[in-house]
Enzyme design. Sequence first.
Site, PDB file in Angstrom:
ATOM      1  N   SER A 386      70.181  58.265-104.725  1.00 21.95           N
ATOM      2  CA  SER A 386      68.847  58.487-105.283  1.00 21.95           C
ATOM      3  C   SER A 386      68.542  59.963-105.116  1.00 21.95           C
ATOM      4  O   SER A 386      68.536  60.472-104.000  1.00 21.95           O
ATOM      5  CB  SER A 386      67.808  57.644-104.549  1.00 21.95           C
ATOM      6  OG  SER A 386      66.518  58.017-104.964  1.00 21.95           O
ATOM      7  N   ARG A 387      68.300  60.662-106.235  1.00 20.39           N
ATOM      8  CA  ARG A 387      68.086  62.108-106.156  1.00 20.39           C
ATOM      9  C   ARG A 387      66.626  62.460-105.895  1.00 20.39           C
ATOM     10  O   ARG A 387      66.285  63.625-105.792  1.00 20.39           O
ATOM     11  CB  ARG A 387      68.564  62.772-107.453  1.00 20.39           C
ATOM     12  CG  ARG A 387      70.025  62.496-107.748  1.00 20.39           C
ATOM     13  CD  ARG A 387      70.558  63.350-108.878  1.00 20.39           C
ATOM     14  NE  ARG A 387      71.923  62.937-109.180  1.00 20.39           N
ATOM     15  CZ  ARG A 387      72.277  62.155-110.186  1.00 20.39           C
ATOM     16  NH1 ARG A 387      71.349  61.694-111.011  1.00 20.39           N
ATOM     17  NH2 ARG A 387      73.524  61.829-110.394  1.00 20.39           N
ATOM     18  N   VAL A 388      65.755  61.442-105.846  1.00 23.05           N
ATOM     19  CA  VAL A 388      64.318  61.708-105.683  1.00 23.05           C
ATOM     20  C   VAL A 388      63.710  60.880-104.565  1.00 23.05           C
ATOM     21  O   VAL A 388      62.960  61.374-103.747  1.00 23.05           O
ATOM     22  CB  VAL A 388      63.558  61.392-107.001  1.00 23.05           C
ATOM     23  CG1 VAL A 388      62.067  61.615-106.823  1.00 23.05           C
ATOM     24  CG2 VAL A 388      64.078  62.229-108.146  1.00 23.05           C
TER      25      VAL A 388
END
Length: 524
Positions: A386-388
Amino acid sequence: MKIKTDEIVSVIKQEIEQFTSELEISEVGRVVEIGDGIARIYGLSKAMAGELIEFQTDSGAIMGQVMNLEEDTVGAIVYGDYLKVKEGDTVKATGKLLEVPVGEALLGRVVDPLGNPIDDGAPLSGTESALVDIIAPGIAARQPVSEPMQTGIKAIDAMIPVGRGQRELIIGDRKTGKTAIAIDAIINQKQFWGTKDAVVCVYVAVGQKESTVAGVVQTLRDAGAMDYTIVVSAGSSDPAPMQYVAPYTGCAMGEHFMWSGKEAGKTMSNGTPYPKHVLCVYDDLSKQAVAYRQLSLLLRRPPGREAFPGDVFYLHSRLLERATKLSDENGAGSLTALPVIETQEGDVSAYIPTNVISITDGQIYLEPNLFFSGVRPAVNVGISVSRVGGAAQVKAMKKIAGSLRLDLAAYRELEAFAQLGTDLDAATQAQLDRGARMVELLKQPQYVPYHVVDQIISIYGGTKGYFDKVALNKVSACEKDMHEYFRTSGKAIWDAIDNTKTIDDETGKKLDEALKNFIAGWNG
């Protein structure tokens, strides 16, 4: 015979009053060729790309949309039963773009991609209309993702967290539990319904069997989740144009709620706050890409890699860019997208999977080997990311799950090494035992999402070693009893974590003490 002049004058006056100087001018063409959901039309010289057109057939009007503007003809797609359209039929340009009904009346309904109910319910009333294809909000209209979108799945909320306004791809082979994760996430939003944090869910089924969609709807109904869910269905037997447009329809229906945050104090008909947070599930976009490829090839657009048209990336990017967390000036609403992509033999480097991976803010990869070995949800922690979401994760979860991903990766390596049959020292064996119990703790039944506090307590207990002495096959039963314990005897600690969303020193001590007491008294 006496002529009554005053009568004649009054009739003429009436006719003059009723006369309007505006003439209705509509451009009309004729169908030259029709088949497979595609029509070629001659005579619509002023038609615009994307314009809505109307086919005048023997059984009534059927809508279509202009896709290609050529030298002599116009290429269009037919929304509806193209078998009713014949060569020579009249086609009228409308000067409009495609719109669908939006609003509260759609909640709990199953509709087709044009917004027509297909669930044997009452006709829609009191709805507004919204454009299906719009330009996504710009950078200035957005803000960073800051609120968690709880899925209720321990493995995801701990290690691959999703925030409100994020785009998280669910990817894997067929029959590995992709839809189950999306349905769990929808069911988990029930805890927020009727509050200011309420989430409207939109489930878009593209190219699924009607029986499969009916099963999903029944699951949602049984869980009480249809109250806040809209289902848009373009079945596998529906024409390609309907499968192509379905995700945009679902997105437009969701955006209506997202933008409602700008209207301060707006309430629903039952008096609860009007929801401004939306969760859109597109199940699945690989079937939409196949439908679009069919349309493009029939429209004689040049094929590219794997016969997909060159703009297939734009097909998905213009959909997924509409997922956002709006700025406070725009009402701070959000639209979270969970697109689903089906891979062939685990090939995530194929054309459509790599396209969607590069558009989204992370992916949840489901692995068949894990699924068939009983690890469900079958999340591969290695390539899922998950980049966020970490920025939107609950503080308590972020604190305790920080090392979880590394611990599980180390366990997988040790497990492979241990299978060689070598003697292990006590520390390595302890690490293996701990890892095996963490894998057991992260297993979860289908359609049973966990409250975030229950997840935190489970993972805290596992990482601190409270389950180390519990037999591996009894970890699940022990965890269930532990949750029951914290809902009764340990309710004060449960409430403290729920209210503060953190585990401070004092709460940590109380939690440790409660876990010790529970494990000491548990006899599974």
